[in-house]
Scaffold this motif. Structure first.
Motif, PDB file in Angstrom:
ATOM      1  N   LEU A  88     -63.043  -7.205 -18.536  1.00 43.00           N
ATOM      2  CA  LEU A  88     -63.367  -8.300 -17.740  1.00 43.00           C
ATOM      3  C   LEU A  88     -62.635  -9.764 -18.070  1.00 43.00           C
ATOM      4  O   LEU A  88     -62.131 -10.198 -17.230  1.00 43.00           O
ATOM      5  CB  LEU A  88     -64.952  -8.682 -17.539  1.00 43.00           C
ATOM      6  N   SER A  89     -62.605  -9.645 -19.264  1.00 45.19           N
ATOM      7  CA  SER A  89     -61.889 -11.149 -19.829  1.00 45.19           C
ATOM      8  C   SER A  89     -60.316 -10.809 -19.489  1.00 45.19           C
ATOM      9  O   SER A  89     -59.733 -11.832 -19.278  1.00 45.19           O
ATOM     10  CB  SER A  89     -62.081 -11.077 -21.415  1.00 45.19           C
ATOM     11  N   ARG A  90     -59.703  -9.620 -19.701  1.00 40.65           N
ATOM     12  CA  ARG A  90     -58.481  -9.529 -19.242  1.00 40.65           C
ATOM     13  C   ARG A  90     -58.133  -9.780 -17.868  1.00 40.65           C
ATOM     14  O   ARG A  90     -57.183 -10.247 -17.559  1.00 40.65           O
ATOM     15  CB  ARG A  90     -58.090  -7.896 -19.813  1.00 40.65           C
ATOM     16  N   VAL A  91     -58.944  -9.264 -17.096  1.00 37.04           N
ATOM     17  CA  VAL A  91     -58.932  -9.256 -15.655  1.00 37.04           C
ATOM     18  C   VAL A  91     -58.907 -11.029 -15.301  1.00 37.04           C
ATOM     19  O   VAL A  91     -58.101 -11.381 -14.386  1.00 37.04           O
ATOM     20  CB  VAL A  91     -59.732  -8.546 -14.985  1.00 37.04           C
ATOM     21  N   LEU A  92     -59.976 -11.511 -15.770  1.00 36.74           N
ATOM     22  CA  LEU A  92     -59.912 -12.997 -15.679  1.00 36.74           C
ATOM     23  C   LEU A  92     -58.816 -13.771 -15.969  1.00 36.74           C
ATOM     24  O   LEU A  92     -58.445 -14.395 -15.194  1.00 36.74           O
ATOM     25  CB  LEU A  92     -61.330 -13.528 -15.914  1.00 36.74           C
ATOM     26  N   MET A  93     -58.598 -13.543 -16.915  1.00 36.37           N
ATOM     27  CA  MET A  93     -57.395 -14.191 -17.676  1.00 36.37           C
ATOM     28  C   MET A  93     -56.044 -13.800 -16.969  1.00 36.37           C
ATOM     29  O   MET A  93     -55.030 -14.398 -16.791  1.00 36.37           O
ATOM     30  CB  MET A  93     -57.190 -13.843 -19.316  1.00 36.37           C
ATOM     31  N   GLY A  94     -56.298 -12.633 -16.149  1.00 31.41           N
ATOM     32  CA  GLY A  94     -54.940 -12.431 -15.451  1.00 31.41           C
ATOM     33  C   GLY A  94     -54.676 -12.996 -14.152  1.00 31.41           C
ATOM     34  O   GLY A  94     -53.440 -12.935 -13.848  1.00 31.41           O
ATOM     35  N   ALA A  95     -55.513 -13.855 -13.982  1.00 30.11           N
ATOM     36  CA  ALA A  95     -55.341 -14.124 -12.527  1.00 30.11           C
ATOM     37  C   ALA A  95     -54.456 -15.438 -12.637  1.00 30.11           C
ATOM     38  O   ALA A  95     -53.747 -15.979 -11.621  1.00 30.11           O
ATOM     39  CB  ALA A  95     -56.826 -14.903 -12.032  1.00 30.11           C
ATOM     40  N   ARG A  96     -54.635 -16.266 -13.650  1.00 32.51           N
ATOM     41  CA  ARG A  96     -53.658 -17.447 -13.727  1.00 32.51           C
ATOM     42  C   ARG A  96     -52.098 -17.129 -13.710  1.00 32.51           C
ATOM     43  O   ARG A  96     -51.247 -17.653 -12.889  1.00 32.51           O
ATOM     44  CB  ARG A  96     -54.031 -18.255 -14.990  1.00 32.51           C
ATOM     45  N   PRO A  97     -51.778 -16.336 -14.655  1.00 32.05           N
ATOM     46  CA  PRO A  97     -50.177 -15.858 -14.481  1.00 32.05           C
ATOM     47  C   PRO A  97     -50.019 -15.145 -13.284  1.00 32.05           C
ATOM     48  O   PRO A  97     -48.700 -15.314 -12.597  1.00 32.05           O
ATOM     49  CB  PRO A  97     -50.020 -15.025 -15.759  1.00 32.05           C
ATOM     50  N   ALA A  98     -50.806 -14.579 -12.629  1.00 27.07           N
ATOM     51  CA  ALA A  98     -50.493 -13.699 -11.302  1.00 27.07           C
ATOM     52  C   ALA A  98     -50.201 -15.021 -10.205  1.00 27.07           C
ATOM     53  O   ALA A  98     -49.355 -14.757  -9.574  1.00 27.07           O
ATOM     54  CB  ALA A  98     -51.651 -12.937 -10.798  1.00 27.07           C
ATOM     55  N   LEU A  99     -51.110 -15.714 -10.182  1.00 24.70           N
ATOM     56  CA  LEU A  99     -51.135 -16.843  -9.217  1.00 24.70           C
ATOM     57  C   LEU A  99     -49.781 -18.001  -9.574  1.00 24.70           C
ATOM     58  O   LEU A  99     -49.041 -18.244  -8.621  1.00 24.70           O
ATOM     59  CB  LEU A  99     -52.318 -17.716  -8.987  1.00 24.70           C
ATOM     60  N   LEU A 100     -49.899 -17.900 -10.533  1.00 23.34           N
ATOM     61  CA  LEU A 100     -48.462 -18.815 -11.043  1.00 23.34           C
ATOM     62  C   LEU A 100     -47.050 -18.479 -10.942  1.00 23.34           C
ATOM     63  O   LEU A 100     -46.171 -19.031 -10.260  1.00 23.34           O
ATOM     64  CB  LEU A 100     -48.578 -19.270 -12.557  1.00 23.34           C
ATOM     65  N   ILE A 101     -46.954 -17.082 -11.057  1.00 19.77           N
ATOM     66  CA  ILE A 101     -45.595 -16.468 -10.826  1.00 19.77           C
ATOM     67  C   ILE A 101     -45.365 -16.337  -9.414  1.00 19.77           C
ATOM     68  O   ILE A 101     -44.228 -16.595  -8.865  1.00 19.77           O
ATOM     69  CB  ILE A 101     -45.585 -15.288 -11.655  1.00 19.77           C
ATOM     70  N   SER A 102     -46.594 -15.992  -8.681  1.00 15.85           N
ATOM     71  CA  SER A 102     -46.162 -15.774  -7.167  1.00 15.85           C
ATOM     72  C   SER A 102     -46.026 -17.106  -6.526  1.00 15.85           C
ATOM     73  O   SER A 102     -45.066 -17.174  -5.713  1.00 15.85           O
ATOM     74  CB  SER A 102     -47.536 -15.151  -6.417  1.00 15.85           C
ATOM     75  N   ILE A 103     -46.713 -17.991  -6.737  1.00 13.67           N
ATOM     76  CA  ILE A 103     -46.317 -19.299  -6.265  1.00 13.67           C
ATOM     77  C   ILE A 103     -44.994 -19.944  -6.483  1.00 13.67           C
ATOM     78  O   ILE A 103     -44.447 -20.513  -5.735  1.00 13.67           O
ATOM     79  CB  ILE A 103     -47.678 -20.596  -6.500  1.00 13.67           C
ATOM     80  N   SER A 104     -44.832 -19.824  -7.794  1.00 15.73           N
ATOM     81  CA  SER A 104     -43.366 -20.148  -8.271  1.00 15.73           C
ATOM     82  C   SER A 104     -42.141 -19.455  -7.522  1.00 15.73           C
ATOM     83  O   SER A 104     -41.456 -20.118  -7.140  1.00 15.73           O
ATOM     84  CB  SER A 104     -43.327 -19.860  -9.730  1.00 15.73           C
ATOM     85  N   VAL A 105     -42.443 -18.057  -7.332  1.00 11.32           N
ATOM     86  CA  VAL A 105     -41.446 -17.389  -6.549  1.00 11.32           C
ATOM     87  C   VAL A 105     -41.288 -17.699  -5.182  1.00 11.32           C
ATOM     88  O   VAL A 105     -40.139 -17.852  -4.548  1.00 11.32           O
ATOM     89  CB  VAL A 105     -41.717 -15.799  -6.933  1.00 11.32           C
ATOM     90  N   VAL A 106     -42.366 -17.847  -4.609  1.00 12.07           N
ATOM     91  CA  VAL A 106     -42.396 -18.355  -3.222  1.00 12.07           C
ATOM     92  C   VAL A 106     -41.661 -19.753  -2.983  1.00 12.07           C
ATOM     93  O   VAL A 106     -41.058 -19.904  -2.157  1.00 12.07           O
ATOM     94  CB  VAL A 106     -43.812 -18.141  -2.746  1.00 12.07           C
ATOM     95  N   MET A 107     -42.124 -20.664  -3.760  1.00 15.54           N
ATOM     96  CA  MET A 107     -41.502 -21.981  -3.768  1.00 15.54           C
ATOM     97  C   MET A 107     -40.050 -21.924  -3.935  1.00 15.54           C
ATOM     98  O   MET A 107     -39.475 -22.682  -3.508  1.00 15.54           O
ATOM     99  CB  MET A 107     -42.288 -23.005  -4.844  1.00 15.54           C
ATOM    100  N   GLY A 108     -39.631 -21.144  -5.089  1.00 21.10           N
ATOM    101  CA  GLY A 108     -38.188 -21.146  -5.222  1.00 21.10           C
ATOM    102  C   GLY A 108     -37.474 -20.591  -4.213  1.00 21.10           C
ATOM    103  O   GLY A 108     -36.463 -20.978  -3.718  1.00 21.10           O
ATOM    104  N   ALA A 109     -37.929 -19.373  -3.637  1.00 21.73           N
ATOM    105  CA  ALA A 109     -37.225 -18.698  -2.571  1.00 21.73           C
ATOM    106  C   ALA A 109     -37.179 -19.656  -1.271  1.00 21.73           C
ATOM    107  O   ALA A 109     -36.210 -19.691  -0.680  1.00 21.73           O
ATOM    108  CB  ALA A 109     -38.208 -17.387  -2.117  1.00 21.73           C
TER     109      ALA A 109
END
Length: 298
Positions: A88-109
């Protein structure tokens, strides 16, 4: 993995919709409202993950081998992995890098593709031909395959995975905006601006790019979820985030060898990816229906 522009031609300049009006229209659509609630929930979880996680240190990767492979229980709602880390802690902590990388990629593209597409569509001629051929070269490769090649050249790492995804994603925005620009350049308001001597860069910024933002916004919203899936795919095959990062794709990969004995390791991380992709797809489809002036809603 497949993707592509949602809109290809602009029928009219974008009609601005106020924030209150947009929220009312989204709220009137149950699926859109569900998507919005899920997206807001994901953002809240990503922002508050260190405080929401019951075992934040384990969420970051600290092992507890004495508690390895525990099934879901009151102490560990999502069970533990092969190193005893609370899932549960791993899944919750994984939300931040998941959203950060996706937003960064979309903005960069978008930052690469939107200007190139606007210039190609508005200027036409040899500029359009050159930029279009370059775009077609990149689009001739499946996006995920191209990203894998770039990561293999740069080295497996989350930042390199983001760069690779930007390289494979920007052509879609270029094609999308090029189609919009080709339509907009024939509009009377663009001809009027040219007739009074408005500089081309100003026309591009104020009339072409600004009036192309509606399909770009819709495409970007859907792409955020798709990038989460793509980044997870790279991590799954060892070309994205590396251990002990709390990456959802990495968690799925780590649990695949124990899927029949410790199913929870992969399952809950996979569900997190599923919910994220679903949320942004629902929200993106709703924005397309609300913002498209050609859409006749019944």
């Amino acid at each position: 993995m497949s993707q592509g522009p949602i809109a290809t031609e602009a029928a009219a300049p974008t009609t601005p919709i106020g924030g209150d009006s947009l929220l009312r229209k989204v709220a009137a659509d149950r699926l859109a409202l569900l998507g919005l609630v899920l997206v807001v929930g994901l953002i809240v979880v990503a922002a508050l993950a260190p405080w929401l996680a019951p075992y934040p240190d384990q969420g970051r990767g600290t092992p507890d081998v004495a508690s390895a492979n525990l099934a879901p229980s009151g102490a560990h709602w999502f069970g533990t992995d092969q190193l005893g880390r609370d899932m549960l802690s791993r899944v919750l902590m994984g939300a931040r890098p998941a959203l950060l990388i996706s937003i960064s990629v979309v903005m960069g593209a978008a930052l690469i593709g939107v200007p190139l597409g606007a210039i190609a569509g508005y200027r036409g001629g040899w500029i359009d031909e050159v930029l279009t051929r370059i775009t077609e070269v990149f689009q001739s490769f499946p996006p995920l395959l191209l990203a894998m090649v770039v990561v293999a050249l740069l080295g497996p790492d989350l930042k390199n995975a983001a760069v690779a995804l930007v390289v494979s994603w920007w052509p879609w925005y270029a094609r999308l905006v090029r189609a919009e620009a080709r339509s907009l350049r024939e509009r009377p308001f663009v001809a009027a601006a040219e007739a009074i001597g408005v500089p081309a860069r100003t026309i591009l910024r104020r009339h072409i790019v600004r009036n192309s933002m509606t399909p770009v916004l819709v495409q970007a919203t859907v792409d955020i979820g798709t990038v989460v899936l793509a980044a997870g795919s790279l991590a799954f095959i060892g070309l994205g985030a590396q251990p002990p990062s709390p990456d959802w794709g990495l968690m799925v990969a780590e649990g695949r060898s124990q899927i029949f004995t410790a199913w929870w390791i992969s399952t809950f991380a996979g569900l997190a990816i599923f919910v994220t992709v679903l949320a942004f797809n629902l929200l993106g489809d709703s924005l397309r229906d609300v913002l498209d002036p050609r859409k006749v809603r019944r």
